[in-house]
Design an enzyme around this catalytic site. Sequence first.
Site, mmCIF file in Angstrom:
data_model
loop_
_atom_site.group_PDB
_atom_site.id
_atom_site.type_symbol
_atom_site.label_atom_id
_atom_site.label_comp_id
_atom_site.label_asym_id
_atom_site.label_seq_id
_atom_site.Cartn_x
_atom_site.Cartn_y
_atom_site.Cartn_z
ATOM 1 N N CYS A 171 14.651 29.224 37.775
ATOM 2 C CA CYS A 171 15.805 28.875 38.595
ATOM 3 C C CYS A 171 17.077 28.804 37.758
ATOM 4 O O CYS A 171 17.036 28.601 36.555
ATOM 5 C CB CYS A 171 15.582 27.511 39.250
ATOM 6 S SG CYS A 171 14.059 27.431 40.187
ATOM 7 N N ARG A 225 17.847 35.775 35.289
ATOM 8 C CA ARG A 225 16.764 34.788 35.103
ATOM 9 C C ARG A 225 15.627 34.999 36.101
ATOM 10 O O ARG A 225 14.559 34.415 35.963
ATOM 11 C CB ARG A 225 17.323 33.365 35.248
ATOM 12 C CG ARG A 225 18.386 32.995 34.234
ATOM 13 C CD ARG A 225 19.178 31.774 34.669
ATOM 14 N NE ARG A 225 18.382 30.585 34.700
ATOM 15 C CZ ARG A 225 18.228 29.759 33.653
ATOM 16 N NH1 ARG A 225 18.816 30.060 32.515
ATOM 17 N NH2 ARG A 225 17.506 28.666 33.733
ATOM 18 N N TRP A 249 13.510 30.363 41.797
ATOM 19 C CA TRP A 249 12.313 31.158 41.520
ATOM 20 C C TRP A 249 11.161 30.312 42.018
ATOM 21 O O TRP A 249 10.870 29.263 41.426
ATOM 22 C CB TRP A 249 12.201 31.449 40.027
ATOM 23 C CG TRP A 249 11.115 32.419 39.666
ATOM 24 C CD1 TRP A 249 10.949 33.697 40.137
ATOM 25 C CD2 TRP A 249 10.028 32.213 38.776
ATOM 26 N NE1 TRP A 249 9.834 34.277 39.588
ATOM 27 C CE2 TRP A 249 9.251 33.404 38.744
ATOM 28 C CE3 TRP A 249 9.627 31.150 37.986
ATOM 29 C CZ2 TRP A 249 8.106 33.527 37.963
ATOM 30 C CZ3 TRP A 249 8.485 31.288 37.190
ATOM 31 C CH2 TRP A 249 7.745 32.454 37.206
ATOM 32 N N ASN A 262 15.976 22.417 38.914
ATOM 33 C CA ASN A 262 15.154 23.387 38.192
ATOM 34 C C ASN A 262 14.052 22.578 37.518
ATOM 35 O O ASN A 262 14.335 21.637 36.782
ATOM 36 C CB ASN A 262 15.995 24.133 37.155
ATOM 37 C CG ASN A 262 15.174 25.189 36.417
ATOM 38 O OD1 ASN A 262 14.080 25.544 36.855
ATOM 39 N ND2 ASN A 262 15.681 25.676 35.295
ATOM 40 N N GLY A 263 12.798 22.931 37.778
ATOM 41 C CA GLY A 263 11.679 22.211 37.161
ATOM 42 C C GLY A 263 10.614 21.927 38.207
ATOM 43 O O GLY A 263 10.617 22.504 39.277
ATOM 44 N N GLU A 281 1.757 44.552 22.209
ATOM 45 C CA GLU A 281 3.132 44.491 22.721
ATOM 46 C C GLU A 281 3.487 45.772 23.456
ATOM 47 O O GLU A 281 4.119 45.740 24.509
ATOM 48 C CB GLU A 281 4.108 44.224 21.572
ATOM 49 C CG GLU A 281 5.561 44.182 21.979
ATOM 50 C CD GLU A 281 5.868 43.130 23.053
ATOM 51 O OE1 GLU A 281 4.989 42.308 23.362
ATOM 52 O OE2 GLU A 281 6.974 43.163 23.614
ATOM 53 N N LYS A 292 4.738 45.788 27.376
ATOM 54 C CA LYS A 292 6.010 46.409 27.764
ATOM 55 C C LYS A 292 5.792 47.392 28.907
ATOM 56 O O LYS A 292 6.513 47.402 29.898
ATOM 57 C CB LYS A 292 6.626 47.125 26.557
ATOM 58 C CG LYS A 292 7.206 46.211 25.522
ATOM 59 C CD LYS A 292 8.579 45.677 25.852
ATOM 60 C CE LYS A 292 8.697 44.363 26.505
ATOM 61 N NZ LYS A 292 7.981 43.203 26.046
ATOM 62 N N GLU A 308 4.731 45.519 32.234
ATOM 63 C CA GLU A 308 5.662 44.617 32.931
ATOM 64 C C GLU A 308 6.847 45.345 33.545
ATOM 65 O O GLU A 308 7.449 44.833 34.480
ATOM 66 C CB GLU A 308 6.115 43.473 32.031
ATOM 67 C CG GLU A 308 6.924 43.818 30.836
ATOM 68 C CD GLU A 308 7.341 42.546 30.074
ATOM 69 O OE1 GLU A 308 7.618 41.512 30.688
ATOM 70 O OE2 GLU A 308 7.387 42.610 28.838
ATOM 71 N N HIS A 333 -18.089 49.996 21.790
ATOM 72 C CA HIS A 333 -18.987 48.925 22.248
ATOM 73 C C HIS A 333 -18.850 48.666 23.746
ATOM 74 O O HIS A 333 -19.097 47.556 24.210
ATOM 75 C CB HIS A 333 -18.713 47.648 21.440
ATOM 76 C CG HIS A 333 -18.984 47.823 19.982
ATOM 77 N ND1 HIS A 333 -20.247 47.929 19.444
ATOM 78 C CD2 HIS A 333 -18.129 47.978 18.940
ATOM 79 C CE1 HIS A 333 -20.175 48.125 18.142
ATOM 80 N NE2 HIS A 333 -18.908 48.152 17.801
ATOM 81 N N LYS A 363 12.763 35.626 33.323
ATOM 82 C CA LYS A 363 13.085 35.737 31.892
ATOM 83 C C LYS A 363 12.480 34.589 31.101
ATOM 84 O O LYS A 363 12.063 34.771 29.974
ATOM 85 C CB LYS A 363 14.601 35.747 31.687
ATOM 86 C CG LYS A 363 15.023 35.929 30.226
ATOM 87 C CD LYS A 363 14.472 37.210 29.618
ATOM 88 C CE LYS A 363 14.794 37.371 28.157
ATOM 89 N NZ LYS A 363 14.034 38.492 27.539
HETATM 90 C C1 AGP Z 1 7.994 39.588 27.412
HETATM 91 O O1 AGP Z 1 8.582 40.852 27.658
HETATM 92 C C2 AGP Z 1 7.912 38.750 28.674
HETATM 93 N N1 AGP Z 1 9.173 38.581 29.255
HETATM 94 C C3 AGP Z 1 7.137 37.456 28.451
HETATM 95 O O2 AGP Z 1 5.839 37.798 28.047
HETATM 96 C C4 AGP Z 1 7.724 36.479 27.417
HETATM 97 O O3 AGP Z 1 7.540 37.006 26.120
HETATM 98 C C5 AGP Z 1 6.945 35.156 27.522
HETATM 99 O O4 AGP Z 1 7.135 34.630 28.812
HETATM 100 C C6 AGP Z 1 7.364 34.123 26.468
HETATM 101 O O5 AGP Z 1 8.718 33.805 26.643
HETATM 102 P P1 AGP Z 1 9.479 33.019 25.457
HETATM 103 O O6 AGP Z 1 9.429 33.903 24.242
HETATM 104 O O7 AGP Z 1 10.859 32.792 25.965
HETATM 105 O O8 AGP Z 1 8.731 31.734 25.223
#
Ligand code: AGP
Length: 612
Positions: A2, A27, A76, A102-103, A484, A488, A491, A507, A607
């Site tokens: 949020c 966000r 969110w 937010n929370g 990674e 990428k 997502e 295996h 984000k």
């Molecule tokens: C990565 O591309 C994603 N957006 C997600 O996996 C992110 O790395 C993860 O939520 C951790 O976020 P942070 O590094 O802000 O803690």
Amino acid sequence: MCGIIGFVGREEAAPVLLDGLERMEYRGYDSAGIAVRSETKGLQVRKCKGRLKVLAERTCGGRDLKGTLGIGHTRWATHGEPNDLNAHPHVSENGRIALVHNGIIENYLELKEHLIRQGVQFTSETDSEVVAQLLEFHYRECGNMLEAVGRVLRRIEGSYALGIICADYPNALIAARKDSPLIIGCGETGNFVASDATAIIRYTRDVIYMEDGQIAVLTADSVDLFDDEMLPLEARHSTVDWDVSAAEKGGYAHFMFKEIMEQPEAVAKTVSPRIREGRVVLDDVHFTAEYARGISRIFLIACGSSYHVGQVSKYNWERLLRRPVQVELASEFRYSDPLVDEKSLVVVISQSGETLDTMAAMREAKRRGARTLAVVNVVGSSIAREADDVLYTWAGPEIAVATTKAYSTQLVLMDLIGLYLAELLGTVTGEEYDAIVSAVLSLPEQMRRILEHVQDVQYFASHYFHHDSVFFIGRNLDYAMGLEGSLKLKEISYIHSEAYASGELKHGTISLIEPGTLVVALSTYGALFDKAMSNVVEVKARGAEVLAVTTGRFSEKMEKTADAVLVVPETHPVLQPSLGVVPLQLFAYYVALQRGCDIDKPRNLAKSVTVE
Ligand code: AGP
């Protein structure tokens, strides 16, 4: 996650609120709303599901709502599906208090049941509305808004960043925070609260990072800060030092591409101040050799891409430090009754510094006596403030949901920390130390060389974007880097993929390799190239289509077997993943582009994940 904004000042609030919400779109959200206090009509609230442009249409760009005090929110969803009623701001039953949150309020159900027994009518399914109704309940009881806020904060459990306005207080905006970020902005035309500086930087750089438990009362010309016992506090001002353009696209089609291209500069900014006369210098972190020798186990704890940084660092740190390094998913660690004690060094890695799982894991580690070091990109973020020590990556604001430059700066900063600890422990030779430092300093230029040939990656992406399943295989550091690359792709292009240790394929999982399966074979880790090569032969024999990533030394050999080869410059093995990951980021980007995906704001993602 949020986004909150509030304003009290000498100009119309609604346009300021809408502008601030727009700057926080990155966000991730599913609904939005604003509330403005009018001289004649009390609190006016407009909120709706969907993108901000729907809200702007419903308020004629904010012109319909007159008043110089207001709050705004992008939601969110956590409790209650995305719809108009669950959108914020939430309003007390009689309409005189409005609130954005937010929370997560963890005891909201029992509070809601209590209020319902008192006859309160709720309109939404959210935990946040409970706070609004509880405020009204205590305000009616005590007749003073600030006192009512104090009483409510003592009753709710969980995390909150709150912006509150009341029809009876025409000039006051109240804010409070616990575990969710909230900053105060002190501007020429009035004062602000916001979830992050991006929302208000065009109005002011003069900010106050609120601490957990603090309450603030803002008017157009004043900011009063209180602790959780309502005792006045001295506000500590900071200056936001990055410019508005840094939080805007700068001519690129997407923030993600801009941030991929910014990696050389981001890495240079992160490392160069920390290498002086060939030595690694780590700001205000003062580990001693004695402390380092007393470390019995190191934990690297994070989520998502930050967790993948930990996976790469495990290989490098164990090689450099000859100490056990355990990489943990924060969401698992916190509930695993972990074997952490005062001899543990716990490093938490987080771009946002607000990831709740990572924050909770760090708190659990502290509770068990560990020393905690945070590697964070957002200055003044919650994790940064609570860790015993913090080292910032200086990647600048990262707007795209899919991290790239923050990942790369985390990776290289972790390499520096590992080298620093190895020197304290005497487990690295002077020659190796110098070689790694030299390689670190060459990294930005080598990244630039890769980024001069993005069209090579774009070409292969145009061939492979139609696949619906992709394997990333590699050994050792290549495997860790493949994690990674796979995330990428998943997502932002929504293609299912997985990273696999290529020695493990035989295996079981190799049964999934069939004619036409796309395999991205990572073979930049020179020491195991021959093994990686044999795994390429293995999948080719089952009909796989292989896109290989390797270094110049091995490209000719790889070209004899793989269908396509991407070449990256060679560097010290410790740093090699920092180069190999760049084509993987670009591959994901171009595939998603071909598939017409929302690259900067992928579906279902935010984000920073500030909820469990
Ligand atoms: C990565 O591309 C994603 N957006 C997600 O996996 C992110 O790395 C993860 O939520 C951790 O976020 P942070 O590094 O802000 O803690």
